[in-house]
Design a protein around this motif. Structure first.
Motif, PDB file in Angstrom:
ATOM      1  N   TYR A  52     -51.575 -21.391 -10.963  1.00  0.00           N
ATOM      2  CA  TYR A  52     -52.567 -21.290 -12.047  1.00  0.00           C
ATOM      3  C   TYR A  52     -51.924 -20.983 -13.405  1.00  0.00           C
ATOM      4  N   GLU A  53     -50.640 -21.151 -13.507  1.00  0.00           N
ATOM      5  CA  GLU A  53     -49.908 -20.702 -14.693  1.00  0.00           C
ATOM      6  C   GLU A  53     -50.476 -21.296 -15.976  1.00  0.00           C
ATOM      7  N   ASN A  54     -50.815 -22.575 -15.956  1.00  0.00           N
ATOM      8  CA  ASN A  54     -51.290 -23.231 -17.181  1.00  0.00           C
ATOM      9  C   ASN A  54     -52.777 -23.552 -17.134  1.00  0.00           C
ATOM     10  N   SER A  55     -53.501 -22.918 -16.242  1.00  0.00           N
ATOM     11  CA  SER A  55     -54.936 -23.156 -16.176  1.00  0.00           C
ATOM     12  C   SER A  55     -55.642 -22.488 -17.354  1.00  0.00           C
ATOM     13  N   ALA A  56     -56.792 -23.034 -17.724  1.00  0.00           N
ATOM     14  CA  ALA A  56     -57.593 -22.406 -18.774  1.00  0.00           C
ATOM     15  C   ALA A  56     -58.010 -20.999 -18.344  1.00  0.00           C
ATOM     16  N   THR A  57     -58.235 -20.806 -17.046  1.00  0.00           N
ATOM     17  CA  THR A  57     -58.609 -19.479 -16.538  1.00  0.00           C
ATOM     18  C   THR A  57     -57.518 -18.457 -16.832  1.00  0.00           C
ATOM     19  N   ALA A  58     -56.257 -18.846 -16.656  1.00  0.00           N
ATOM     20  CA  ALA A  58     -55.153 -17.912 -16.893  1.00  0.00           C
ATOM     21  C   ALA A  58     -54.984 -17.583 -18.370  1.00  0.00           C
ATOM     22  N   HIS A  59     -55.410 -18.486 -19.248  1.00  0.00           N
ATOM     23  CA  HIS A  59     -55.203 -18.290 -20.676  1.00  0.00           C
ATOM     24  C   HIS A  59     -56.419 -17.717 -21.397  1.00  0.00           C
ATOM     25  N   THR A  60     -57.462 -17.393 -20.656  1.00  0.00           N
ATOM     26  CA  THR A  60     -58.701 -16.937 -21.277  1.00  0.00           C
ATOM     27  C   THR A  60     -58.540 -15.587 -21.973  1.00  0.00           C
ATOM     28  N   ASN A  61     -59.394 -15.335 -22.957  1.00  0.00           N
ATOM     29  CA  ASN A  61     -59.484 -14.014 -23.590  1.00  0.00           C
ATOM     30  C   ASN A  61     -60.526 -13.135 -22.906  1.00  0.00           C
ATOM     31  N   SER A  62     -61.248 -13.684 -21.939  1.00  0.00           N
ATOM     32  CA  SER A  62     -62.112 -12.953 -21.008  1.00  0.00           C
ATOM     33  C   SER A  62     -63.154 -12.081 -21.703  1.00  0.00           C
ATOM     34  N   CYS A  63     -64.007 -12.714 -22.484  1.00  0.00           N
ATOM     35  CA  CYS A  63     -65.087 -11.999 -23.156  1.00  0.00           C
ATOM     36  C   CYS A  63     -66.435 -12.635 -22.818  1.00  0.00           C
ATOM     37  N   ILE A  64     -67.492 -11.900 -23.096  1.00  0.00           N
ATOM     38  CA  ILE A  64     -68.848 -12.391 -22.859  1.00  0.00           C
ATOM     39  C   ILE A  64     -69.719 -12.011 -24.047  1.00  0.00           C
ATOM     40  N   ARG A  65     -70.624 -12.896 -24.409  1.00  0.00           N
ATOM     41  CA  ARG A  65     -71.536 -12.636 -25.526  1.00  0.00           C
ATOM     42  C   ARG A  65     -72.892 -13.260 -25.252  1.00  0.00           C
ATOM     43  N   GLN A  66     -73.899 -12.711 -25.930  1.00  0.00           N
ATOM     44  CA  GLN A  66     -75.234 -13.289 -25.898  1.00  0.00           C
ATOM     45  C   GLN A  66     -75.592 -13.944 -27.231  1.00  0.00           C
ATOM     46  N   GLN A  67     -74.688 -13.861 -28.179  1.00  0.00           N
ATOM     47  CA  GLN A  67     -74.962 -14.434 -29.502  1.00  0.00           C
ATOM     48  C   GLN A  67     -74.677 -15.940 -29.497  1.00  0.00           C
ATOM     49  N   PHE A  68     -75.628 -16.667 -28.910  1.00  0.00           N
ATOM     50  CA  PHE A  68     -75.629 -18.117 -28.926  1.00  0.00           C
ATOM     51  C   PHE A  68     -76.844 -18.607 -29.698  1.00  0.00           C
ATOM     52  N   SER A  69     -76.782 -19.857 -30.134  1.00  0.00           N
ATOM     53  CA  SER A  69     -77.912 -20.445 -30.851  1.00  0.00           C
ATOM     54  C   SER A  69     -78.909 -21.095 -29.915  1.00  0.00           C
ATOM     55  N   ASN A  70     -78.483 -21.340 -28.669  1.00  0.00           N
ATOM     56  CA  ASN A  70     -79.309 -22.036 -27.696  1.00  0.00           C
ATOM     57  C   ASN A  70     -79.851 -21.020 -26.686  1.00  0.00           C
ATOM     58  N   PRO A  71     -81.173 -20.936 -26.514  1.00  0.00           N
ATOM     59  CA  PRO A  71     -81.725 -19.898 -25.636  1.00  0.00           C
ATOM     60  C   PRO A  71     -81.218 -19.961 -24.200  1.00  0.00           C
ATOM     61  N   LEU A  72     -80.943 -21.154 -23.699  1.00  0.00           N
ATOM     62  CA  LEU A  72     -80.455 -21.258 -22.329  1.00  0.00           C
ATOM     63  C   LEU A  72     -79.068 -20.639 -22.206  1.00  0.00           C
ATOM     64  N   ASN A  73     -78.227 -20.809 -23.209  1.00  0.00           N
ATOM     65  CA  ASN A  73     -76.911 -20.174 -23.177  1.00  0.00           C
ATOM     66  C   ASN A  73     -77.025 -18.652 -23.223  1.00  0.00           C
ATOM     67  N   VAL A  74     -78.036 -18.139 -23.929  1.00  0.00           N
ATOM     68  CA  VAL A  74     -78.266 -16.689 -23.930  1.00  0.00           C
ATOM     69  C   VAL A  74     -78.621 -16.222 -22.521  1.00  0.00           C
ATOM     70  N   GLN A  75     -79.531 -16.931 -21.867  1.00  0.00           N
ATOM     71  CA  GLN A  75     -79.952 -16.571 -20.506  1.00  0.00           C
ATOM     72  C   GLN A  75     -78.779 -16.636 -19.534  1.00  0.00           C
ATOM     73  N   ILE A  76     -77.939 -17.637 -19.701  1.00  0.00           N
ATOM     74  CA  ILE A  76     -76.771 -17.781 -18.826  1.00  0.00           C
ATOM     75  C   ILE A  76     -75.856 -16.568 -18.951  1.00  0.00           C
ATOM     76  N   SER A  77     -75.627 -16.109 -20.194  1.00  0.00           N
ATOM     77  CA  SER A  77     -74.770 -14.942 -20.398  1.00  0.00           C
ATOM     78  C   SER A  77     -75.430 -13.665 -19.903  1.00  0.00           C
ATOM     79  N   GLN A  78     -76.748 -13.579 -20.000  1.00  0.00           N
ATOM     80  CA  GLN A  78     -77.429 -12.394 -19.487  1.00  0.00           C
ATOM     81  C   GLN A  78     -77.280 -12.290 -17.974  1.00  0.00           C
ATOM     82  N   PHE A  79     -77.408 -13.421 -17.273  1.00  0.00           N
ATOM     83  CA  PHE A  79     -77.144 -13.376 -15.834  1.00  0.00           C
ATOM     84  C   PHE A  79     -75.687 -13.010 -15.575  1.00  0.00           C
TER      85      PHE A  79
END
Length: 405
Positions: A52-79
């Protein structure tokens, strides 16, 4: 250590679900399938790079937010936030699994124009309607709460201090993978090089090793390589790898309180990383698709753009030292910066899990669960994720997310 968990040859000739890509999305789908008592089929996860050395998962900054413009993306982050905080319970209270939390220092969006400020106001209404705790702040309020910011050019800020910040994505990934394997999902080290499509179905995949594996359903969870994988089934998707840079630094004068994940109007972002370290991220104005194996750092970008922005926004950071740096890839959906999810309308057993455009890790609980529902039931049983379907791509109808970092 990861490679020891992988087989090198498949134990069966055919599987009910074949997942191409074994990083966080492939592992999420495998786990949610294995966690559902309505599914008793066989699962194969194929991963081309078990390190997994060069996977996007390995390089993530690993954060979560609810500040999206699309309500479905807000719900996804809340779950996602509820799943993270209840992770040990979700894993059956396995005593080996740690309790997880979210370091909720929040995301601080800073607007320096009336237009951007209006976007923050509009987005806040969407977020509040979904139950988020987003607060708008005047420059004076920002300065009072976070005296280290230079807000001379700022018109408005937006922050949410509830379930918004850093979380341990690596632990979730590890336990999804481990638990799925313990429940019978098979992880295979190998690279899919072609698919056999007959009529409306993918019949089998062929590996570089020459192994041919039959599949009931197939899931494309190959991150920045998603378009290449789809092409094997004769499908085009607007997903490409784009380079994103990260730096870890220390400051000669550390701040006296946590630094929110600050999104400067320039697009540069920076946040608290450890007790005395900070993280910064950004990309160049010239932002083309790159080769899958291109992880070369742009050292001039830090000196000429990133550090000057940071030092201007936080004068206390005029004297800082970079201690680590890396380049990773976003699997960028160039059409609307939202995920492509669910089955293809014609190649009916081919399922997408692509194009997350930088907010994939935080969406993995909801998207992994939703994909498992679609695989088992042919429909979404919890959150309705159908707006992310491939049909919008074919029709050229954007499902837009404005809050992309």
């Amino acid at each position: 250590m990861a490679s020891a968990q992988f087989n090198t040859t498949p134990s069966r000739k055919t599987y009910d679900v074949v997942i191409i890509g074994g990083a966080i999305y492939g592992s999420a789908v495998a786990w949610f399938l294995s966690d559902n008592p309505d599914f008793d089929g066989s699962i194969l996860v194929i991963e081309r790079d078990p390190s997994y050395e060069n996977s996007a998962t390995a390089h993530t900054n690993s954060c979560i937010r609810q500040q999206f413009s699309n309500p479905l993306n807000v719900q996804i982050s809340q779950f996602g936030a509820e799943f993270i905080k209840g992770f040990k319970g979700a894993m059956g209270n396995d005593p080996r699994v740690p309790e997880l939390s979210i370091q909720s220092y929040g995301y601080m969006y800073l607007a320096d124009t009336d237009e951007f400020a209006d976007q923050l106001r509009t987005a806040q209404k969407v977020q509040l309607d979904q139950g988020a705790a987003t607060q708008l702040m005047t420059p004076e309020q920002i300065k009072a709460a976070y005296p280290f910011y230079n807000v001379d050019d700022i018109k408005l800020g937006s922050i949410n201090l509830v379930d918004e910040g850093y979380w341990d994505g690596g632990t979730v990934f590890e336990w999804w993978r481990r638990s799925a394997r313990e429940r019978g999902a098979e992880f295979l080290a190998g690279e899919v090089v072609s698919m056999s499509v007959s009529g409306s179905r993918v019949q089998s995949v062929t590996l570089a090793s020459g192994d041919v594996i039959g599949c009931g359903k197939i899931v494309n969870a190959t991150g920045p390589r998603g378009a290449k994988t789809a092409k094997m089934a004769g499908i085009d998707i607007p997903v490409e790898p784009r380079k994103r840079f990260t730096w870890i630094f220390t400051a000669e004068q550390p701040l006296d309180r946590d630094l929110p994940l600050t999104i400067d109007p320039s697009g540069v972002h920076f946040r608290q990383d450890g007790p005395t370290t900070y993280l910064a991220g950004g990309h160049s104005d010239y932002d083309p698709a790159v080769d899958f194996d291109d992880f070369t750092m742009d050292h001039a970008l830090w000196q000429d753009h990133i550090w000057p922005v940071i030092a201007t926004r936080i004068p206390q950071f005029e004297s800082i030292k970079v201690t680590a740096e890396w380049a990773g890839h976003y699997d960028t959906n160039t059409m609307d910066h939202n995920a492509i999810l669910g089955p293809h309308p014609e190649v009916e057993n081919f399922f997408f899990l692509n194009g997350f455009s930088g907010h994939g890790l935080q969406q993995s609980p909801a998207m992994g669960r939703g994909t498992s529902e679609m695989l088992i039931y042919g429909e979404y049983r919890t959150l309705d994720l159908s707006p992310f379907g491939y049909e919008r791509i074919a029709a050229g109808q954007k499902f837009v997310e404005d809050a992309v970092i």
